[in-house]
Design a protein around this motif. Structure first.
Motif, mmCIF file in Angstrom:
data_model
loop_
_atom_site.group_PDB
_atom_site.id
_atom_site.type_symbol
_atom_site.label_atom_id
_atom_site.label_comp_id
_atom_site.label_asym_id
_atom_site.label_seq_id
_atom_site.Cartn_x
_atom_site.Cartn_y
_atom_site.Cartn_z
ATOM 1 N N SER A 91 56.083 85.690 12.712
ATOM 2 C CA SER A 91 56.437 86.899 13.645
ATOM 3 C C SER A 91 58.132 86.629 13.419
ATOM 4 O O SER A 91 58.769 85.781 13.108
ATOM 5 C CB SER A 91 56.233 86.362 15.085
ATOM 6 O OG SER A 91 56.600 85.105 15.378
ATOM 7 N N ASP A 122 50.908 85.186 11.597
ATOM 8 C CA ASP A 122 50.710 85.466 13.200
ATOM 9 C C ASP A 122 49.908 86.485 13.299
ATOM 10 O O ASP A 122 49.443 86.759 14.584
ATOM 11 C CB ASP A 122 51.922 85.802 13.582
ATOM 12 C CG ASP A 122 52.548 87.008 13.328
ATOM 13 O OD1 ASP A 122 52.595 87.603 11.967
ATOM 14 O OD2 ASP A 122 53.051 87.710 14.186
ATOM 15 N N ALA A 123 49.168 87.176 12.433
ATOM 16 C CA ALA A 123 48.306 88.096 12.367
ATOM 17 C C ALA A 123 47.417 88.612 11.115
ATOM 18 O O ALA A 123 48.164 87.999 10.204
ATOM 19 C CB ALA A 123 48.880 89.534 13.181
ATOM 20 N N TRP A 150 46.049 84.261 7.663
ATOM 21 C CA TRP A 150 45.541 84.306 8.712
ATOM 22 C C TRP A 150 44.264 83.717 8.644
ATOM 23 O O TRP A 150 43.535 84.171 7.460
ATOM 24 C CB TRP A 150 45.527 85.931 9.316
ATOM 25 C CG TRP A 150 44.712 86.091 10.741
ATOM 26 C CD1 TRP A 150 43.341 86.337 10.862
ATOM 27 C CD2 TRP A 150 45.169 85.634 12.038
ATOM 28 N NE1 TRP A 150 42.994 86.388 12.127
ATOM 29 C CE2 TRP A 150 43.967 85.848 12.749
ATOM 30 C CE3 TRP A 150 46.331 85.337 12.266
ATOM 31 C CZ2 TRP A 150 43.923 85.833 14.215
ATOM 32 C CZ3 TRP A 150 46.522 85.177 13.875
ATOM 33 C CH2 TRP A 150 45.496 85.298 14.656
ATOM 34 N N GLU A 152 40.522 83.646 10.673
ATOM 35 C CA GLU A 152 40.028 83.915 11.649
ATOM 36 C C GLU A 152 39.145 82.848 12.312
ATOM 37 O O GLU A 152 39.145 82.644 13.581
ATOM 38 C CB GLU A 152 39.105 85.466 11.221
ATOM 39 C CG GLU A 152 38.423 85.887 12.768
ATOM 40 C CD GLU A 152 39.473 86.604 13.825
ATOM 41 O OE1 GLU A 152 38.969 86.654 14.893
ATOM 42 O OE2 GLU A 152 40.506 86.844 13.279
ATOM 43 N N ARG A 155 41.142 80.892 14.889
ATOM 44 C CA ARG A 155 41.151 81.586 16.203
ATOM 45 C C ARG A 155 39.986 81.374 17.028
ATOM 46 O O ARG A 155 40.257 81.458 18.292
ATOM 47 C CB ARG A 155 41.529 83.075 15.938
ATOM 48 C CG ARG A 155 41.800 83.820 17.111
ATOM 49 C CD ARG A 155 42.232 85.270 16.532
ATOM 50 N NE ARG A 155 42.781 85.904 17.767
ATOM 51 C CZ ARG A 155 42.225 87.285 17.728
ATOM 52 N NH1 ARG A 155 41.781 87.888 16.842
ATOM 53 N NH2 ARG A 155 42.850 87.862 18.832
#
Length: 182
Positions: A91, A122-123, A150, A152, A155
């Motif tokens: 970011s 960040d994404a 990223w 997943e 997360r």
């Protein structure tokens, strides 16, 4: 017939400064945070900001390393400098924090041996051009830069070591080589 084992891959040579640039880089206004860890580690992860991903990276590829949180690990007494890897999110705020940390090191205020920077996505997806440009700028101020996409499953709370992207596997090999050879 060649019986020789293939040579281990060698990490890329530094593409940017490998030591502080005393008198060239002014110290940043942001305060420095030091810790004097008593744990032995071959090298340290240092978060440039909260939520950078240090704990996840350490859990994923922590062999020989330790988590310094958001503190520069420095020996309590004169001795060899600790090898350090900075960690930041991709970011704008994360990259700006990485830039501040790189300036702290480059100004000579931080007695560590900086190995490089790991930028953690960040994404999902590609970085927008302004962030790509900022990442390239920040990477130019550190010896090496690795990017981690990223992931997943991280997360969702799955163990980081179970889902190592190839970019992180490459960074882990590079860091193992750099810290074994000095």
């Amino acid at each position: 017939m060649n019986d020789a084992a293939p040579a281990a891959p060698v990490p890329p040579a530094p593409a940017a400064p490998v030591r502080p640039q005393y008198g060239v880089v002014p110290p940043p206004a942001a305060g420095l945070r030091f810790a004097h860890p008593d744990r032995g580690a071959r090298w340290w992860w240092v978060g440039c900001h909260g939520g950078a991903g240090v704990t996840t990276l350490h859990a994923a590829v922590g062999a020989g390393s330790d988590d310094a949180g958001r503190y520069w690990p420095v020996p309590a007494s004169a001795g060899p400098r600790y090898p350090v890897v900075l960690v930041a999110r991709s970011s704008a705020a994360g990259l700006q924090a990485a830039q501040t940390a790189a300036r702290q090191w480059a100004s000579g205020q931080v007695p560590v041996s900086l190995l490089g920077l790991v930028v953690v996505a960040d994404a999902p997806g590609h970085l927008p051009r302004p962030l790509r440009d900022l990442q390239r700028l920040v990477a130019g101020g550190v010896p090496r830069c690795w990017t981690v996409p990223w992931v997943e499953p991280w997360r969702l709370g799955e163990p980081p070591a179970h889902h190592l992207p190839r970019e992180l596997q490459r960074a882990a090999r590079d860091l193992a080589h750099l810290t074994e050879t000095g």
